[in-house]
Design a protein around this motif. Structure first.
Motif, PDB file in Angstrom:
ATOM      1  N   GLU A 149       0.825  -1.204   0.000  1.00 32.15           N
ATOM      2  CA  GLU A 149       0.000   0.000   0.000  1.00 32.15           C
ATOM      3  C   GLU A 149       0.864   1.261   0.000  1.00 32.15           C
ATOM      4  OE1 GLU A 149      -2.877   0.086   3.068  1.00 32.15           O
ATOM      5  OE2 GLU A 149      -3.817  -1.828   2.519  1.00 32.15           O
ATOM      6  N   SER A 150       0.337   2.303  -0.651  1.00 27.31           N
ATOM      7  CA  SER A 150       0.988   3.614  -0.773  1.00 27.31           C
ATOM      8  C   SER A 150       2.229   3.578  -1.670  1.00 27.31           C
ATOM      9  CB  SER A 150       1.377   4.174   0.605  1.00 27.31           C
ATOM     10  OG  SER A 150       0.246   4.287   1.433  1.00 27.31           O
ATOM     11  N   ARG A 173      -1.010  -6.156 -14.511  1.00 29.97           N
ATOM     12  CA  ARG A 173      -1.088  -4.843 -15.143  1.00 29.97           C
ATOM     13  C   ARG A 173      -0.154  -3.818 -14.498  1.00 29.97           C
ATOM     14  NH1 ARG A 173      -7.263  -3.077 -15.582  1.00 29.97           N
ATOM     15  NH2 ARG A 173      -6.204  -1.104 -15.986  1.00 29.97           N
ATOM     16  N   ILE A 174       0.525  -4.186 -13.444  1.00 35.37           N
ATOM     17  CA  ILE A 174       1.340  -3.232 -12.695  1.00 35.37           C
ATOM     18  C   ILE A 174       2.817  -3.473 -12.993  1.00 35.37           C
ATOM     19  CG2 ILE A 174       1.958  -2.422 -10.384  1.00 35.37           C
ATOM     20  CD1 ILE A 174      -0.812  -3.047  -9.465  1.00 35.37           C
ATOM     21  N   LEU A 175       3.550  -2.361 -13.094  1.00 30.78           N
ATOM     22  CA  LEU A 175       4.997  -2.407 -13.302  1.00 30.78           C
ATOM     23  C   LEU A 175       5.698  -1.643 -12.184  1.00 30.78           C
ATOM     24  CD1 LEU A 175       5.104  -1.557 -17.126  1.00 30.78           C
ATOM     25  CD2 LEU A 175       5.238  -3.824 -16.099  1.00 30.78           C
ATOM     26  N   LYS A 176       6.913  -2.054 -11.888  1.00 29.39           N
ATOM     27  CA  LYS A 176       7.716  -1.349 -10.908  1.00 29.39           C
ATOM     28  C   LYS A 176       8.076   0.053 -11.422  1.00 29.39           C
ATOM     29  CE  LYS A 176       8.634  -3.936  -7.241  1.00 29.39           C
ATOM     30  NZ  LYS A 176       8.395  -3.467  -5.866  1.00 29.39           N
ATOM     31  N   TRP A 177       8.210   0.973 -10.479  1.00 32.61           N
ATOM     32  CA  TRP A 177       8.623   2.331 -10.834  1.00 32.61           C
ATOM     33  C   TRP A 177      10.146   2.349 -10.932  1.00 32.61           C
ATOM     34  CZ3 TRP A 177       5.739   6.863 -11.613  1.00 32.61           C
ATOM     35  CH2 TRP A 177       6.497   8.031 -11.739  1.00 32.61           C
ATOM     36  N   ASP A 178      10.663   2.204 -12.154  1.00 26.63           N
ATOM     37  CA  ASP A 178      12.094   2.283 -12.378  1.00 26.63           C
ATOM     38  C   ASP A 178      12.346   2.875 -13.760  1.00 26.63           C
ATOM     39  OD1 ASP A 178      11.594   0.213 -14.196  1.00 26.63           O
ATOM     40  OD2 ASP A 178      12.169  -1.347 -12.770  1.00 26.63           O
ATOM     41  N   VAL A 213      -5.981   0.935  -7.265  1.00 28.66           N
ATOM     42  CA  VAL A 213      -5.032   1.984  -7.621  1.00 28.66           C
ATOM     43  C   VAL A 213      -5.757   3.288  -7.936  1.00 28.66           C
ATOM     44  CG1 VAL A 213      -3.367   0.317  -8.518  1.00 28.66           C
ATOM     45  CG2 VAL A 213      -5.045   1.337 -10.075  1.00 28.66           C
ATOM     46  N   HIS A 214      -5.025   4.369  -7.704  1.00 29.76           N
ATOM     47  CA  HIS A 214      -5.472   5.713  -8.094  1.00 29.76           C
ATOM     48  C   HIS A 214      -4.487   6.260  -9.120  1.00 29.76           C
ATOM     49  CE1 HIS A 214      -6.822   9.862  -7.977  1.00 29.76           C
ATOM     50  NE2 HIS A 214      -5.584  10.238  -7.703  1.00 29.76           N
ATOM     51  N   TYR A 215      -5.012   6.692 -10.281  1.00 30.50           N
ATOM     52  CA  TYR A 215      -4.171   7.216 -11.346  1.00 30.50           C
ATOM     53  C   TYR A 215      -3.867   8.688 -11.082  1.00 30.50           C
ATOM     54  CZ  TYR A 215      -5.539   2.947 -13.754  1.00 30.50           C
ATOM     55  OH  TYR A 215      -5.737   1.642 -14.091  1.00 30.50           O
ATOM     56  N   ARG A 216      -2.591   9.012 -11.108  1.00 30.23           N
ATOM     57  CA  ARG A 216      -2.163  10.378 -10.804  1.00 30.23           C
ATOM     58  C   ARG A 216      -2.726  11.351 -11.839  1.00 30.23           C
ATOM     59  NH1 ARG A 216       4.093  12.583 -10.928  1.00 30.23           N
ATOM     60  NH2 ARG A 216       3.615  14.770 -10.435  1.00 30.23           N
ATOM     61  N   ALA A 251       0.563   5.665 -11.030  1.00 29.45           N
ATOM     62  CA  ALA A 251      -0.513   5.295 -10.125  1.00 29.45           C
ATOM     63  C   ALA A 251       0.038   5.099  -8.720  1.00 29.45           C
ATOM     64  CB  ALA A 251      -1.215   4.025 -10.601  1.00 29.45           C
ATOM     65  N   LYS A 252      -0.880   5.092  -7.766  1.00 26.98           N
ATOM     66  CA  LYS A 252      -0.549   4.848  -6.369  1.00 26.98           C
ATOM     67  C   LYS A 252      -1.469   3.759  -5.830  1.00 26.98           C
ATOM     68  CE  LYS A 252      -0.280   7.079  -1.838  1.00 26.98           C
ATOM     69  NZ  LYS A 252      -0.490   8.342  -1.078  1.00 26.98           N
ATOM     70  N   ILE A 253      -0.898   2.804  -5.139  1.00 32.54           N
ATOM     71  CA  ILE A 253      -1.674   1.682  -4.604  1.00 32.54           C
ATOM     72  C   ILE A 253      -2.363   2.117  -3.316  1.00 32.54           C
ATOM     73  CG2 ILE A 253      -1.532  -0.634  -3.646  1.00 32.54           C
ATOM     74  CD1 ILE A 253       0.729  -1.218  -5.554  1.00 32.54           C
ATOM     75  N   LEU A 254      -3.688   1.996  -3.286  1.00 29.50           N
ATOM     76  CA  LEU A 254      -4.458   2.349  -2.100  1.00 29.50           C
ATOM     77  C   LEU A 254      -4.786   1.140  -1.237  1.00 29.50           C
ATOM     78  CD1 LEU A 254      -6.969   4.886  -3.732  1.00 29.50           C
ATOM     79  CD2 LEU A 254      -4.724   5.346  -2.714  1.00 29.50           C
ATOM     80  N   LYS A 255      -5.055  -0.019  -1.878  1.00 30.56           N
ATOM     81  CA  LYS A 255      -5.396  -1.228  -1.141  1.00 30.56           C
ATOM     82  C   LYS A 255      -4.744  -2.427  -1.816  1.00 30.56           C
ATOM     83  CE  LYS A 255     -10.010   0.526   0.103  1.00 30.56           C
ATOM     84  NZ  LYS A 255     -11.471   0.256   0.007  1.00 30.56           N
TER      85      LYS A 255
END
Length: 297
Positions: free
Chosen positions: A19-20, A74-79, A57-60, A34-38
């Motif tokens: 989360e977060s 559907r999620i990728l690491k932030w790098d 997720v919440h899209y910025r 995006a940011k993970i909420l749950k």
């Protein structure tokens, strides 16, 4: 010889994000911040066709109405590597659709520019005490061009002549009732039964368009329209281009979007896909999605 290990089930797939956490998330053909909420693991009553790890997720930069549950695929690491993929997808999307956010921003800036002081002022300009007669008689020139006087050597009719506007060409495709019924069955299979089309599809859209071209070329020349080869090539290029751009935004149901993101990762933009083996949408999807496009024309 030992038997190959079975692929991990949805229950055994570990939760890779928390989360977060700030991540990148596929939505249609593009990747968004995006940011993970749950975080939650769904083995039953999953909000997507897939089971296992899910993230809310919440899209910025987007309203909370766009918040959604997405599968871990559907999620990728932030790098830096995934950010480069995001920029590449955005650049290709802008190049193919002809839409550039910078142009739109410049347009909005022009609209927001203040008007000159004389135009913004509501007070009338002071009048001269004794204006000359010529000033009274002169009027503001209208924006439309006036007819040229005959003594100038030009004919008024010739000067005011405007070429006829080009007629917009529209192509209407008639979908038979049999195919319309197939569209309804396709919708029910995906949205109600969760039955997705296996991908890559054979024959694909490219194969179907080439087969259509062969059928047209096999027709007698007397029953074909003029410039058949030229018009047919342009028509097929237009259909293929329209399909490439419309698939991710208009031709997929909600339950198909995770599959679309997974297919792009495996055959188009994944880190293990060689450049010479990249497949486009028209090589991955087939008749079902092509028919959806024709149904919208």
């Amino acid at each position: 010889m030992a038997a190959p290990a079975a692929p991990p089930s949805a229950v055994d797939i570990p939760m890779e994000y928390v989360e977060s956490e700030k991540v990148l998330c596929f939505h249609g053909p593009l990747i968004y911040e995006a940011k993970i909420l749950k975080c939650k693991r769904f083995n039953k009553n999953s909000p997507t066709p897939n089971k296992g790890p899910h993230y809310f997720v919440h899209y910025r930069g987007w309203k909370s109405t766009w918040d959604e549950w997405v599968h871990q695929d559907r999620i990728l690491k932030w790098d830096e590597k995934n950010l480069a993929v995001q920029r590449k997808l955005m650049a290709e999307h802008r190049a193919t659709t002809g839409k550039d956010r910078d142009d739109m921003e410049r347009k909005h800036e022009r609209e927001k520019r203040p008007l000159p002081a004389q135009q913004m002022s509501k007070e009338p300009l002071p009048k001269e005490a004794n204006p000359p007669k010529e000033a009274k008689q002169s009027k503001r020139e209208p924006r439309v061009k006036k007819a040229v006087k005959e003594e100038e050597g030009y004919g008024a009719e010739l000067f005011n002549w405007n070429p006829p506007a080009k007629r917009k060409v529209e192509v209407k495709l008639v979908v038979p009732d049999v195919l319309k019924a197939f569209l309804v069955d396709d919708w029910e299979a995906v949205t109600r039964n969760g039955q997705l089309v296996p991908l890559p599809r054979q024959p694909c859209v490219d194969d179907l368009l080439m087969e259509f071209r062969e059928v047209i070329w096999s027709m007698p020349a007397s029953s074909s329209p003029s410039k058949r080869d030229e018009n047919l090539s342009l028509f097929l290029i237009g259909i293929k281009t329209y399909f490439e751009q419309a698939l991710g935004t208009h031709l997929l149901y909600r339950f198909e979007r995770p599959q679309y993101a997974d297919v792009l990762r495996r055959y188009a933009y994944g880190p293990d896909v060689p450049a010479e083996q990249v497949k486009t949408n028209s090589k991955l999807y087939g008749a079902e999605h092509l028919l959806r496009l024709l149904g919208k024309c």
